[in-house]
Design a protein around this motif. Structure first.
Motif, PDB file in Angstrom:
ATOM      1  N   VAL A  45      32.693  -9.663 -14.454  1.00 40.18           N
ATOM      2  CA  VAL A  45      31.445 -10.438 -14.580  1.00 40.18           C
ATOM      3  C   VAL A  45      31.675 -11.853 -14.055  1.00 40.18           C
ATOM      4  O   VAL A  45      30.868 -12.391 -13.290  1.00 40.18           O
ATOM      5  CB  VAL A  45      30.951 -10.460 -16.052  1.00 40.18           C
ATOM      6  CG1 VAL A  45      29.828 -11.473 -16.222  1.00 40.18           C
ATOM      7  CG2 VAL A  45      30.487  -9.085 -16.488  1.00 40.18           C
ATOM      8  N   ASP A  46      32.828 -12.477 -14.431  1.00 39.65           N
ATOM      9  CA  ASP A  46      33.143 -13.839 -13.970  1.00 39.65           C
ATOM     10  C   ASP A  46      33.256 -13.885 -12.456  1.00 39.65           C
ATOM     11  O   ASP A  46      32.727 -14.781 -11.815  1.00 39.65           O
ATOM     12  CB  ASP A  46      34.468 -14.324 -14.585  1.00 39.65           C
ATOM     13  CG  ASP A  46      34.302 -14.636 -16.060  1.00 39.65           C
ATOM     14  OD1 ASP A  46      33.144 -14.674 -16.516  1.00 39.65           O
ATOM     15  OD2 ASP A  46      35.323 -14.816 -16.748  1.00 39.65           O
ATOM     16  N   GLN A  47      33.957 -12.859 -11.879  1.00 40.90           N
ATOM     17  CA  GLN A  47      34.112 -12.810 -10.411  1.00 40.90           C
ATOM     18  C   GLN A  47      32.747 -12.739  -9.737  1.00 40.90           C
ATOM     19  O   GLN A  47      32.464 -13.435  -8.781  1.00 40.90           O
ATOM     20  CB  GLN A  47      34.907 -11.568 -10.000  1.00 40.90           C
ATOM     21  CG  GLN A  47      36.407 -11.767 -10.020  1.00 40.90           C
ATOM     22  CD  GLN A  47      37.120 -10.432  -9.881  1.00 40.90           C
ATOM     23  OE1 GLN A  47      36.534  -9.431  -9.484  1.00 40.90           O
ATOM     24  NE2 GLN A  47      38.403 -10.424 -10.209  1.00 40.90           N
ATOM     25  N   ASP A  48      31.864 -11.857 -10.281  1.00 38.29           N
ATOM     26  CA  ASP A  48      30.539 -11.670  -9.676  1.00 38.29           C
ATOM     27  C   ASP A  48      29.733 -12.961  -9.752  1.00 38.29           C
ATOM     28  O   ASP A  48      29.044 -13.323  -8.790  1.00 38.29           O
ATOM     29  CB  ASP A  48      29.768 -10.547 -10.379  1.00 38.29           C
ATOM     30  CG  ASP A  48      30.331  -9.181 -10.020  1.00 38.29           C
ATOM     31  OD1 ASP A  48      31.199  -9.139  -9.129  1.00 38.29           O
ATOM     32  OD2 ASP A  48      29.925  -8.190 -10.636  1.00 38.29           O
ATOM     33  N   SER A  49      29.833 -13.680 -10.899  1.00 38.33           N
ATOM     34  CA  SER A  49      28.994 -14.878 -11.020  1.00 38.33           C
ATOM     35  C   SER A  49      29.551 -16.031 -10.192  1.00 38.33           C
ATOM     36  O   SER A  49      28.837 -16.980  -9.890  1.00 38.33           O
ATOM     37  CB  SER A  49      28.811 -15.276 -12.487  1.00 38.33           C
ATOM     38  OG  SER A  49      30.062 -15.436 -13.091  1.00 38.33           O
ATOM     39  N   ALA A  50      30.836 -15.927  -9.778  1.00 38.88           N
ATOM     40  CA  ALA A  50      31.421 -16.967  -8.930  1.00 38.88           C
ATOM     41  C   ALA A  50      31.033 -16.784  -7.470  1.00 38.88           C
ATOM     42  O   ALA A  50      31.198 -17.676  -6.649  1.00 38.88           O
ATOM     43  CB  ALA A  50      32.944 -16.953  -9.071  1.00 38.88           C
TER      44      ALA A  50
ATOM     45  N   ARG B  13      38.390  -7.050 -21.540  1.00 42.02           N
ATOM     46  CA  ARG B  13      38.830  -8.179 -20.705  1.00 42.02           C
ATOM     47  C   ARG B  13      38.485  -7.911 -19.237  1.00 42.02           C
ATOM     48  O   ARG B  13      38.051  -8.804 -18.513  1.00 42.02           O
ATOM     49  CB  ARG B  13      40.343  -8.401 -20.854  1.00 42.02           C
ATOM     50  CG  ARG B  13      40.730  -9.181 -22.108  1.00 42.02           C
ATOM     51  CD  ARG B  13      42.178  -9.672 -22.020  1.00 42.02           C
ATOM     52  NE  ARG B  13      43.127  -8.571 -21.857  1.00 42.02           N
ATOM     53  CZ  ARG B  13      43.669  -7.868 -22.873  1.00 42.02           C
ATOM     54  NH1 ARG B  13      43.358  -8.172 -24.125  1.00 42.02           N
ATOM     55  NH2 ARG B  13      44.506  -6.889 -22.643  1.00 42.02           N
TER      56      ARG B  13
ATOM     57  N   GLU C  27      34.832  -8.610 -18.582  1.00 44.56           N
ATOM     58  CA  GLU C  27      34.569 -10.058 -18.511  1.00 44.56           C
ATOM     59  C   GLU C  27      35.050 -10.637 -17.190  1.00 44.56           C
ATOM     60  O   GLU C  27      34.364 -11.439 -16.561  1.00 44.56           O
ATOM     61  CB  GLU C  27      35.294 -10.782 -19.644  1.00 44.56           C
ATOM     62  CG  GLU C  27      34.489 -10.818 -20.916  1.00 44.56           C
ATOM     63  CD  GLU C  27      35.272 -11.452 -22.037  1.00 44.56           C
ATOM     64  OE1 GLU C  27      35.979 -12.449 -21.784  1.00 44.56           O
ATOM     65  OE2 GLU C  27      35.198 -10.916 -23.156  1.00 44.56           O
ATOM     66  N   GLN C  28      36.264 -10.199 -16.791  1.00 46.14           N
ATOM     67  CA  GLN C  28      36.860 -10.687 -15.539  1.00 46.14           C
ATOM     68  C   GLN C  28      35.947 -10.365 -14.360  1.00 46.14           C
ATOM     69  O   GLN C  28      35.693 -11.204 -13.508  1.00 46.14           O
ATOM     70  CB  GLN C  28      38.181  -9.940 -15.369  1.00 46.14           C
ATOM     71  CG  GLN C  28      39.230 -10.612 -14.552  1.00 46.14           C
ATOM     72  CD  GLN C  28      40.499  -9.729 -14.620  1.00 46.14           C
ATOM     73  OE1 GLN C  28      40.924  -9.290 -15.694  1.00 46.14           O
ATOM     74  NE2 GLN C  28      41.073  -9.445 -13.474  1.00 46.14           N
TER      75      GLN C  28
END
Ligand code: AMP
Length: 218
Positions: free
Chosen positions: A212-217, A206, A209-210
């Motif tokens: 990765v999501d932060q980086d892509s935002a 988790r 994923e968190q």
């Protein structure tokens, strides 16, 4: 109290990038690792402790069950073997490539090549798979010095930006493997301590994923 689960971490660059994942997974060390000379740390999870090792020692500790879980570069698993280990999770950190490198333009003329590396097993396998006769020379650091000093024709090394090679007049030549940091688990521990290990794997998955999501935002 049942024995704590022990996670072996790789010190240095990988540790710096592991700490945010541990934090997001609720497994942060209770003391600051960087300012301590200790090697074993309790975490905010009372059943989990951390031990800080050289990357090359992590597979050994986990294989022998001295640590249950490890955080280690794929390069170490390729070099020292992954027998007795499960590799359930790619943490996606410390990404780089394992490559051959040297002075470009010379690779086509070789029939026998002197190769300096700390990754002697990877190097031996790679050149033999290409049908190139290689004399492998074991070094412990500063591989890029070896061609400059005519100790070797090529090196097998980790390349990130390629700046180190370019600064020494060399180029990356052939790609051997993509590298990132992996979670490894002792196979016996996976059976006997399944509950807490599964909890750690899921929490870290988790966290990955968190992040990765932060980086892509961004
Ligand atoms: P660079 O100049 O960016 O290509 O970085 C090359 C050097 O940095 C290599 O010789 C390695 O010693 C080190 N390095 C870069 N990335 C990593 C990594 N992910 N893990 C371990 N060492 C690395």
């Amino acid at each position: 109290m049942t024995q704590q689960l022990t996670i072996a971490l790789t010190k240095g660059r990988i540790l710096q990038q592991t700490l945010p994942l541990l934090k997001a997974a609720g497994l942060s060390p209770v003391e600051d690792i960087a300012s301590s000379r200790k090697l074993i740390f309790n975490t905010e999870h009372s059943d989990v402790r951390l031990v800080i090792l050289r990357g090359s020692d992590v597979p050994t500790y986990v294989r022998h069950g001295a640590a249950d879980v490890g955080v280690v570069g794929k390069d170490m698993l390729l070099e020292f073997g992954a027998d007795g280990l499960y590799e359930p999770l790619d943490l996606g950190i410390a990404r780089c490539r394992l490559m051959t490198a040297g002075f470009s333009g010379r690779e086509s003329v070789r029939t026998r090549v002197r190769v300096a590396s700390k990754f002697v097993n990877i190097a031996r396998r790679y050149y033999s798979s290409k049908g190139v006769q290689a004399d492998i020379i074991k070094l412990y650091g500063a591989m890029e010095l070896a061609p400059l000093m005519d100790l070797a024709d090529e090196i097998v090394d980790i390349v990130d930006t390629g700046n180190t090679l370019r600064a020494n007049g060399m180029s990356p030549l052939e790609h051997i493997a993509d590298i990132s940091t992996r979670l490894v688990v002792n196979k016996a521990a996976m059976r006997t301590r399944h509950g807490v290990i599964q909890e750690v794997i899921e929490a870290l998955a988790r966290a990955v994923e968190q992040i990765v999501d932060q980086d892509s935002a961004l």
